[in-house]
Design a protein around this motif. Structure first.
Motif, PDB file in Angstrom:
ATOM      1  N   ILE A 119      15.000  -9.053  -0.603  1.00  0.00           N
ATOM      2  CA  ILE A 119      14.689  -7.654  -1.291  1.00  0.00           C
ATOM      3  C   ILE A 119      14.261  -6.801  -0.566  1.00  0.00           C
ATOM      4  N   VAL A 120      13.256  -7.053   0.280  1.00  0.00           N
ATOM      5  CA  VAL A 120      12.790  -6.092   1.351  1.00  0.00           C
ATOM      6  C   VAL A 120      13.756  -5.451   2.384  1.00  0.00           C
ATOM      7  N   ARG A 121      14.723  -6.417   2.724  1.00  0.00           N
ATOM      8  CA  ARG A 121      15.883  -5.947   3.777  1.00  0.00           C
ATOM      9  C   ARG A 121      16.668  -5.069   2.955  1.00  0.00           C
ATOM     10  N   LEU A 122      16.910  -5.442   1.724  1.00  0.00           N
ATOM     11  CA  LEU A 122      17.943  -4.730   0.924  1.00  0.00           C
ATOM     12  C   LEU A 122      17.350  -3.415   0.673  1.00  0.00           C
ATOM     13  N   LEU A 123      16.058  -3.088   0.452  1.00  0.00           N
ATOM     14  CA  LEU A 123      15.470  -2.070  -0.040  1.00  0.00           C
ATOM     15  C   LEU A 123      15.167  -1.205   1.231  1.00  0.00           C
ATOM     16  N   GLY A 124      15.065  -1.876   2.402  1.00  0.00           N
ATOM     17  CA  GLY A 124      14.764  -0.960   3.834  1.00  0.00           C
ATOM     18  C   GLY A 124      13.252  -1.172   3.892  1.00  0.00           C
ATOM     19  N   ASN A 125      12.547  -2.261   3.413  1.00  0.00           N
ATOM     20  CA  ASN A 125      11.310  -2.173   3.435  1.00  0.00           C
ATOM     21  C   ASN A 125      10.334  -1.157   3.006  1.00  0.00           C
ATOM     22  N   PRO A 126      10.364  -0.700   1.856  1.00  0.00           N
ATOM     23  CA  PRO A 126       9.833   0.530   1.079  1.00  0.00           C
ATOM     24  C   PRO A 126       8.099   0.606   1.277  1.00  0.00           C
ATOM     25  N   ALA A 127       7.508   1.495   1.476  1.00  0.00           N
ATOM     26  CA  ALA A 127       5.959   1.554   1.713  1.00  0.00           C
ATOM     27  C   ALA A 127       5.423   1.907   0.353  1.00  0.00           C
ATOM     28  N   VAL A 128       5.869   2.686  -0.750  1.00  0.00           N
ATOM     29  CA  VAL A 128       5.429   2.837  -1.790  1.00  0.00           C
ATOM     30  C   VAL A 128       6.256   2.585  -3.126  1.00  0.00           C
ATOM     31  N   SER A 129       5.785   2.356  -3.954  1.00  0.00           N
ATOM     32  CA  SER A 129       6.301   2.142  -5.437  1.00  0.00           C
ATOM     33  C   SER A 129       7.118   3.401  -5.837  1.00  0.00           C
ATOM     34  N   PRO A 130       7.938   3.121  -7.002  1.00  0.00           N
ATOM     35  CA  PRO A 130       8.194   4.637  -7.572  1.00  0.00           C
ATOM     36  C   PRO A 130       7.321   5.320  -8.602  1.00  0.00           C
ATOM     37  N   PHE A 131       6.133   4.702  -8.490  1.00  0.00           N
ATOM     38  CA  PHE A 131       4.988   5.470  -9.173  1.00  0.00           C
ATOM     39  C   PHE A 131       4.146   6.047  -8.221  1.00  0.00           C
ATOM     40  N   GLY A 132       4.173   5.700  -6.980  1.00  0.00           N
ATOM     41  CA  GLY A 132       3.497   6.491  -5.797  1.00  0.00           C
ATOM     42  C   GLY A 132       2.432   5.413  -5.387  1.00  0.00           C
ATOM     43  N   TYR A 133       2.216   4.088  -5.796  1.00  0.00           N
ATOM     44  CA  TYR A 133       1.248   3.337  -5.159  1.00  0.00           C
ATOM     45  C   TYR A 133       1.858   2.570  -4.011  1.00  0.00           C
ATOM     46  N   PRO A 134       1.008   2.323  -3.058  1.00  0.00           N
ATOM     47  CA  PRO A 134       1.131   1.626  -1.751  1.00  0.00           C
ATOM     48  C   PRO A 134       1.665   0.167  -2.207  1.00  0.00           C
ATOM     49  N   ILE A 135       2.568  -0.442  -1.314  1.00  0.00           N
ATOM     50  CA  ILE A 135       3.172  -1.641  -1.539  1.00  0.00           C
ATOM     51  C   ILE A 135       2.151  -2.491  -0.305  1.00  0.00           C
ATOM     52  N   PRO A 136       1.474  -3.406  -0.849  1.00  0.00           N
ATOM     53  CA  PRO A 136       0.643  -4.075  -0.027  1.00  0.00           C
ATOM     54  C   PRO A 136       1.604  -5.020   1.202  1.00  0.00           C
ATOM     55  N   GLY A 137       0.994  -4.877   2.293  1.00  0.00           N
ATOM     56  CA  GLY A 137       1.567  -5.504   3.679  1.00  0.00           C
ATOM     57  C   GLY A 137       2.024  -4.435   4.435  1.00  0.00           C
ATOM     58  N   HIS A 138       1.985  -3.115   4.018  1.00  0.00           N
ATOM     59  CA  HIS A 138       2.076  -1.977   4.926  1.00  0.00           C
ATOM     60  C   HIS A 138       0.916  -1.563   5.554  1.00  0.00           C
ATOM     61  N   ALA A 139       1.119  -0.909   6.816  1.00  0.00           N
ATOM     62  CA  ALA A 139      -0.237  -0.097   7.395  1.00  0.00           C
ATOM     63  C   ALA A 139       0.139   1.112   6.532  1.00  0.00           C
ATOM     64  N   HIS A 140      -0.795   1.710   5.885  1.00  0.00           N
ATOM     65  CA  HIS A 140      -0.818   3.089   5.113  1.00  0.00           C
ATOM     66  C   HIS A 140      -1.617   3.874   5.817  1.00  0.00           C
ATOM     67  N   ASP A 141      -1.085   5.088   6.295  1.00  0.00           N
ATOM     68  CA  ASP A 141      -2.062   6.334   7.055  1.00  0.00           C
ATOM     69  C   ASP A 141      -2.814   7.038   6.252  1.00  0.00           C
ATOM     70  N   HIS A 142      -2.494   6.922   4.631  1.00  0.00           N
ATOM     71  CA  HIS A 142      -3.127   7.849   3.681  1.00  0.00           C
ATOM     72  C   HIS A 142      -3.921   7.059   2.844  1.00  0.00           C
ATOM     73  N   PRO A 143      -5.241   7.117   2.546  1.00  0.00           N
ATOM     74  CA  PRO A 143      -5.612   6.347   1.537  1.00  0.00           C
ATOM     75  C   PRO A 143      -5.400   6.758   0.250  1.00  0.00           C
ATOM     76  N   LEU A 144      -5.707   5.947  -0.818  1.00  0.00           N
ATOM     77  CA  LEU A 144      -5.267   6.385  -2.192  1.00  0.00           C
ATOM     78  C   LEU A 144      -6.344   7.340  -2.597  1.00  0.00           C
ATOM     79  N   SER A 145      -5.867   8.527  -3.036  1.00  0.00           N
ATOM     80  CA  SER A 145      -6.863   9.709  -3.763  1.00  0.00           C
ATOM     81  C   SER A 145      -7.428   9.176  -4.783  1.00  0.00           C
ATOM     82  N   SER A 146      -8.836   9.796  -5.025  1.00  0.00           N
ATOM     83  CA  SER A 146      -9.566   9.552  -6.484  1.00  0.00           C
ATOM     84  C   SER A 146      -9.616  10.811  -7.102  1.00  0.00           C
TER      85      SER A 146
END
Length: 220
Positions: A119-146
């Motif tokens: 699935i990851v290969r099919l999707l091109g290894n996405p970093a965020v969900s359609p709702f804007g949440y980070p997908i665990p397993g990625h190195a995310h540059d920007h923390p979640l805003s509060s």
């Protein structure tokens, strides 16, 4: 023979704790978890007892719940699969955006260590969900805003980072009004007594109540 899923209820509790604490920045207490899961206080008490026994959660003297390292690892595994399923449903299968959370919840337990990398290969290894949440397993540059949309003042301009994903009616409202992650928003008016915000999205003016506005996180 396919592996049978036997810990769905435990996984749902762990991912709920993860979402409340990690994604939303709130303290986790039993009543809040029970409300999200739609179960009784007695049921959540039994669930938390089992999760504590299995060293997946801890509770402090004020009954605040935290994930252990093992609990966090399991929660991140399931949240990752859930968000990959959302991407698959929306980006590949063309499912309506607002339906994706519930449908992905049905799919997440059927994704295995065998099918996940496909699935990851099919999707091109996405970093965020359609709702804007980070997908665990990625190195995310920007923390979640509060910062919530409801925290903004007149004239503030920013971008939507993520939206609350667990309420289909609310998502339908956001979808109708064009409120999506990445969209620029400008606050036109904060009407404190009426409890509304007038905001502009992509040139459209929308009036939102304070509660929906609190379900939208914007860039800090």
């Amino acid at each position: 023979m396919p592996k049978q899923v036997t810990n769905v209820a435990s996984d749902d509790a762990l991912t709920t704790i993860y979402r409340i604490n990690h994604d939303e920045g709130d303290e986790v207490i039993a009543a809040r978890v029970a409300e999200r899961l739609g179960i009784t206080p007695a049921s959540i008490a039994g669930m938390l007892s089992r999760l504590t026994r299995d060293r997946l959660v801890t509770m402090d003297a004020k009954k605040r719940i935290s994930l252990t390292s093992a609990g966090m690892a399991r929660a991140e595994e399931m949240v990752r699969r859930h968000r990959l399923a959302e991407c698959l449903l929306v980006n590949v299968m063309g499912l309506e955006w607002w339906r994706a959370y519930e449908e992905a919840h049905l799919m997440e337990h059927s994704i295995s260590e065998v099918t996940e990398p496909l699935i990851v290969r099919l999707l091109g290894n996405p970093a965020v969900s359609p709702f804007g949440y980070p997908i665990p397993g990625h190195a995310h540059d920007h923390p979640l805003s509060s910062r919530h949309l409801s925290d903004l003042a007149n004239g503030d301009v920013t971008r939507v980072q993520r939206v609350y994903e667990e309420d289909e009616e609310l998502l339908q409202l956001f979808d109708k009004e064009g409120i999506r992650p990445g969209v620029e928003v400008e606050v036109k008016e904060v009407a404190v007594k009426r409890g509304t915000l007038t905001v502009a999205f992509d040139g459209r003016t929308v009036v939102l109540g304070r509660d929906p506005a609190r379900r939208i996180w914007v860039e800090a």
